[in-house]
Design a protein around this motif. Structure first.
Motif, PDB file in Angstrom:
ATOM      1  N   LYS A   2      17.561  28.984  15.541  1.00 23.92           N
ATOM      2  CA  LYS A   2      17.187  29.237  14.148  1.00 23.92           C
ATOM      3  C   LYS A   2      15.674  29.176  13.999  1.00 23.92           C
ATOM      4  CE  LYS A   2      21.676  28.516  13.540  1.00 23.92           C
ATOM      5  NZ  LYS A   2      22.249  27.331  12.916  1.00 23.92           N
ATOM      6  N   ILE A  37      12.103  29.833  12.518  1.00 24.34           N
ATOM      7  CA  ILE A  37      11.788  30.050  11.107  1.00 24.34           C
ATOM      8  C   ILE A  37      11.710  31.558  10.832  1.00 24.34           C
ATOM      9  CG2 ILE A  37      10.050  29.690   9.299  1.00 24.34           C
ATOM     10  CD1 ILE A  37      11.718  27.178  10.238  1.00 24.34           C
ATOM     11  N   ASN A  77      14.307  21.918  14.228  1.00 19.61           N
ATOM     12  CA  ASN A  77      14.968  21.927  12.914  1.00 19.61           C
ATOM     13  C   ASN A  77      16.475  21.697  12.961  1.00 19.61           C
ATOM     14  OD1 ASN A  77      15.643  24.347  14.101  1.00 19.61           O
ATOM     15  ND2 ASN A  77      15.297  25.591  12.280  1.00 19.61           N
ATOM     16  N   THR A 121      16.709  24.242   7.523  1.00 19.86           N
ATOM     17  CA  THR A 121      16.564  25.588   8.090  1.00 19.86           C
ATOM     18  C   THR A 121      17.525  25.852   9.254  1.00 19.86           C
ATOM     19  OG1 THR A 121      14.708  24.808   9.437  1.00 19.86           O
ATOM     20  CG2 THR A 121      14.179  25.899   7.372  1.00 19.86           C
ATOM     21  N   SER A 136      14.862  30.028   5.213  1.00 25.57           N
ATOM     22  CA  SER A 136      14.166  29.461   6.363  1.00 25.57           C
ATOM     23  C   SER A 136      12.649  29.530   6.160  1.00 25.57           C
ATOM     24  CB  SER A 136      14.601  30.238   7.607  1.00 25.57           C
ATOM     25  OG  SER A 136      13.878  29.842   8.725  1.00 25.57           O
ATOM     26  N   GLU A 137      12.177  30.666   5.665  1.00 21.42           N
ATOM     27  CA  GLU A 137      10.729  30.785   5.434  1.00 21.42           C
ATOM     28  C   GLU A 137      10.260  29.863   4.325  1.00 21.42           C
ATOM     29  OE1 GLU A 137      10.472  34.994   5.049  1.00 21.42           O
ATOM     30  OE2 GLU A 137      10.353  35.229   7.244  1.00 21.42           O
ATOM     31  N   GLY A 142       9.766  26.519   5.699  1.00 22.32           N
ATOM     32  CA  GLY A 142       9.250  26.683   7.051  1.00 22.32           C
ATOM     33  C   GLY A 142       8.431  25.522   7.586  1.00 22.32           C
ATOM     34  N   ALA A 158      10.780  19.693   6.231  1.00 19.84           N
ATOM     35  CA  ALA A 158      12.220  19.786   6.489  1.00 19.84           C
ATOM     36  C   ALA A 158      12.755  18.440   6.978  1.00 19.84           C
ATOM     37  CB  ALA A 158      12.503  20.885   7.507  1.00 19.84           C
TER      38      ALA A 158
END
Ligand code: SF4
Lengths: 167, 551
Positions: free
Chosen positions: B342, B344, B405, B410, B436-437, B440, B445
């Motif tokens: 995953k 970003i 992450n 994210t 996700s962005e 980011g 996070a």
């Protein structure tokens, strides 16, 4: 429609009797489960071979202990996706002691024949004219089986044990 | 891990030959698409929006380096250079040509893989805990049970035309990482009162349009009866499952309609007839299978590696990654390493052929040759020496595979959605990318903590939105994409279905709404509470009020 029995094209001596058709005095007949229920004694005492045709929704237990007294059971596959008939077939053979002709009728496709054979069917009403060749091919496509069923094929796990015992 | 013997090898080879013949019949027009459909579906081949999609089985998510390299090769040679790991621990290729599929299957067979039963109304590829054989809390490696089931279910003559697809998951640890409660059958390996190891069997769980948490059919099943019990459940389902309505055909509906007590009665009655018969797998065969899952030869090491401790102190980036990616290993001095798929702004679960090759290589050098696919669309190296973590991390980082992450906001699950799937109402992948962005910043996070966002492009719930802490469901409103949000879902041993917060959001607003939910949580949380804990403490109302409050 061509009928394959025990791997060969076979004549069909059976008459499929509609529910409102008169019962002929002689000859092998196939009746619906409903008709069998209402005329059970007459049908058994006719002195001629008796078969029942099951709809896919009619399960093995509905014939139950009468199974050994029947000569033929036809199981309908209204569409190949309806797989109830596989359980019905196994239960009739394995639990209810049915030893007569077990016939698959309806939407019976060549790519299902091996499954049906494994569940105890020994007769198939098929559409295709090259039925026997297709049947033979379908049954020869696999030589390894992972689970026991109604047939006598030896599952891989037992083959492994046997091989180990032999070595 | 399990290795094919001559029987397994023959079986997959015959399967490939059979499918090659079916494809040939299709290509010359002997079979219509309608007739071909059920045949290709039995081999994991779907027709999607733009092309065929081939779903390859990764039984219980376990791959060797050799297999991973083959997956990379297939991606390169027959697809567009990447593959997509799915929530069922499988891999999908989105662009194969029909004529190539038999060759792909043949290449897979060379490395003991197949695409059997990854689609169709049969018993699907069995899934299991991705930390099998490595987790400290494990009672027994669930892959032994899963492999027994895989073999038993392969081309099962009675259960290949069930009312609907049938998914089985197994966990060997009390902490459920396999989401067994949302499977048609969930198996928990448990210890009975006298210490005997056996199975708790759940049935009737599932997601889709009528999500249900599975119910216990049998709290303790002695191990020798595994297959007769499964056969009894499948037979009851095959006979009584609904076939009049595709949307009511899963076993969960049967269990729900007749009630768990009646369902159990039927299963147990059937079981009485067949328990202990030839259907059971012989003990010797179980031992044979189990021997393949014997633990690797671990080195004897101190519980904590000093080098690893020091590297974390001196390299903050590494420390951050370690915090997100590692899980305790049962063997002192080792760790379980998660590899995030995953990045970003990336597509959840996608891996390029180059990345697959690199991971295969790393697994070979650092992890006893094993890779796992997780149902959260990441990969895992199950057995890594703590001493090697720093070097491993550097190599992962160089390949763009060290996003720190895992388990954070994210680390999103998303189904293919409208980008590929012809059932979709809405896009799922672009929403995942935008969220996700938005989040980011990795440190941020981490501050938010564990938060599972799961996105499905339609009610079929392939993206598991029902069990997301935040679930996002794409719906169609008069031809426009909208997204419903649910809160409080959970796929673990404390399984729960998410609750709908309120009216849906449009494509352009849903990311803002998710961010708002996160902010609301941050405002409400007490010390150390995860999003889910806070939600469980305060309930839906505060989230709902604040989310829809005029700003
Ligand atoms: S949830 Fe719907 S859109 Fe997503 S993959 Fe499944 S069927 Fe397709």
């Amino acid at each position: 429609m061509p009928l394959i029995r025990n791997g060969r094209l076979a004549d069909d001596p059976w008459t499929a009797l509609a529910d409102d058709a008169e019962l002929p005095p002689t000859g092998a007949v196939i009746v619906s489960l409903a008709r069998f229920r209402t005329e059970r004694e007459v049908l058994f005492n006719r002195g001629a071979p008796l078969g029942i045709r099951l709809k896919s929704s009619e399960l093995a237990s509905e014939i139950g202990a009468d199974a050994p007294r029947l000569d033929l059971i036809a199981i309908d596959f209204p569409v190949f996706r309806d797989g109830r008939g596989y359980s019905t077939a196994r239960l009739l053979r394995e639990r209810w002691g049915f030893a007569g002709e077990l016939r698959a009728v309806g939407n019976v496709l060549r790519d299902q024949l091996l499954f049906m054979d494994r569940c105890g069917f020994d007769a198939f009403e098929v559409e295709s004219p090259d039925a026997v060749a297709a049947w033979e091919k379908a049954l020869a496509e696999f030589s390894v089986f992972y689970q026991p069923a109604t047939d006598a094929r030896v599952p891989a796990r037992l083959q492994r044990l046997q091989r180990r015992a032999a070595s | 891990m399990y290795r094919y013997d001559e029987f397994d090898q023959t079986f997959v080879a015959q399967r490939v030959a059979q499918f090659r013949d079916q494809v040939a019949r299709r290509l010359v027009g002997e079979l219509t698409e309608d007739e071909f459909r059920p045949l290709r579906l039995m081999n994991g081949l779907y027709l999607q929006l733009h092309a065929y999609m081939l779903r390859v089985a990764v039984p219980y998510g376990t791959l060797s380096s050799r297999q991973m390299r083959k997956l990379a090769h297939i991606a390169r040679r027959y697809d567009k250079g990447y593959g997509h790991f799915t929530t069922r621990q499988n891999i999908q290729y989105n662009w194969p040509a029909l004529k190539d599929v038999p060759d792909i299957l043949m290449e897979l067979a060379e490395v003991e893989m197949h695409a059997l039963q990854t689609s169709g109304n049969c018993i699907r590829n069995v899934t299991a805990d991705q930390y099998s054989g490595a987790a400290a809390d494990e009672i027994e490696d669930p892959r032994i049970c899963a492999e027994v089931i895989r073999q038993w279910s392969s081309l099962h003559p009675e259960f290949s035309f069930l009312p609907r697809k049938f998914k089985v998951a197994v966990t060997g640890a009390p902490h459920d990482r396999a989401a067994v409660a949302v499977h048609d059958i969930g198996i928990r390996i448990v210890r009975g009162d006298d210490g005997e190891v056996g199975y708790a069997v759940l049935a009737g769980g599932g997601q889709g349009r009528t999500p249900m948490i599975g119910k216990t059919v049998r709290a303790f099943l002695p191990k020798p009866y595994l297959l007769s019990y499964l056969e009894a459940i499948l037979r009851v389902y095959n006979e009584f499952g609904r076939r009049d309505n595709m949307f009511k055909a899963r076993i969960k509906i049967l269990v729900h309609e007749v009630g768990i007590d009646e369902f159990r009665r039927r299963v147990e009655e059937e079981w009485e007839h067949i328990r202990g018969t030839a259907v059971e797998v012989p003990e010797e065969e179980v031992r044979r299978i189990a021997s393949y899952f014997a633990p690797p030869t671990f080195a004897r090491l101190p519980a904590v590696s000093e080098g690893f401790e020091r590297q974390q102190r001196t390299d903050a980036q590494f420390a951050l990654w370690a915090r997100a990616s590692l899980h305790p290993h049962k063997q002192p001095g080792y760790a379980i390493v998660n590899i995030s798929l995953k990045p970003i702004g990336g597509v959840p679960g996608d891996a390029t052929a180059e990345q697959m090759d690199i991971i295969a290589d790393l697994a070979e050098r650092y992890a006893f040759d094993e890779v796992r696919v997780t149902h959260e669309q990441n990969l895992t190296l199950p057995h890594v020496r703590q001493d090697d973590l720093y070097a491993l991390w550097q190599e992962l980082d160089a390949a763009g595979l060290a996003t720190a992450n895992i388990n954070t906001v994210t680390d999103i699950i998303a189904c293919p959605g409208l980008d590929y799937c012809n059932l979709a109402n809405a896009r799922a992948i672009p929403i995942a990318q935008k969220i996700s962005e938005r989040f980011g910043d990795i440190e941020q996070a981490h501050d938010i903590g564990e938060l599972k966002i799961k996105i499905s492009g339609c009610i079929n719930a392939c993206g598991h939105h029902h069990v997301g802490h935040i679930g996002i469901l794409g719906v169609d409103k008069k031809g426009v994409e909208f997204y419903q949000l649910t809160l409080g879902g959970d796929a673990t041993e404390t399984a729960a279905l998410g609750e709908l917060v309120g009216p849906a959001f449009g494509y352009d607003d849903v990311v803002d709404a998710v961010e708002k939910l996160v902010r609301i949580y941050l405002g409400l949380r007490q010390e150390n509470e995860r999003f889910l804990d806070t939600y469980r403490r305060v309930g839906l109302q505060p989230f709902k009020e604040k989310l829809y409050a005029a700003h």
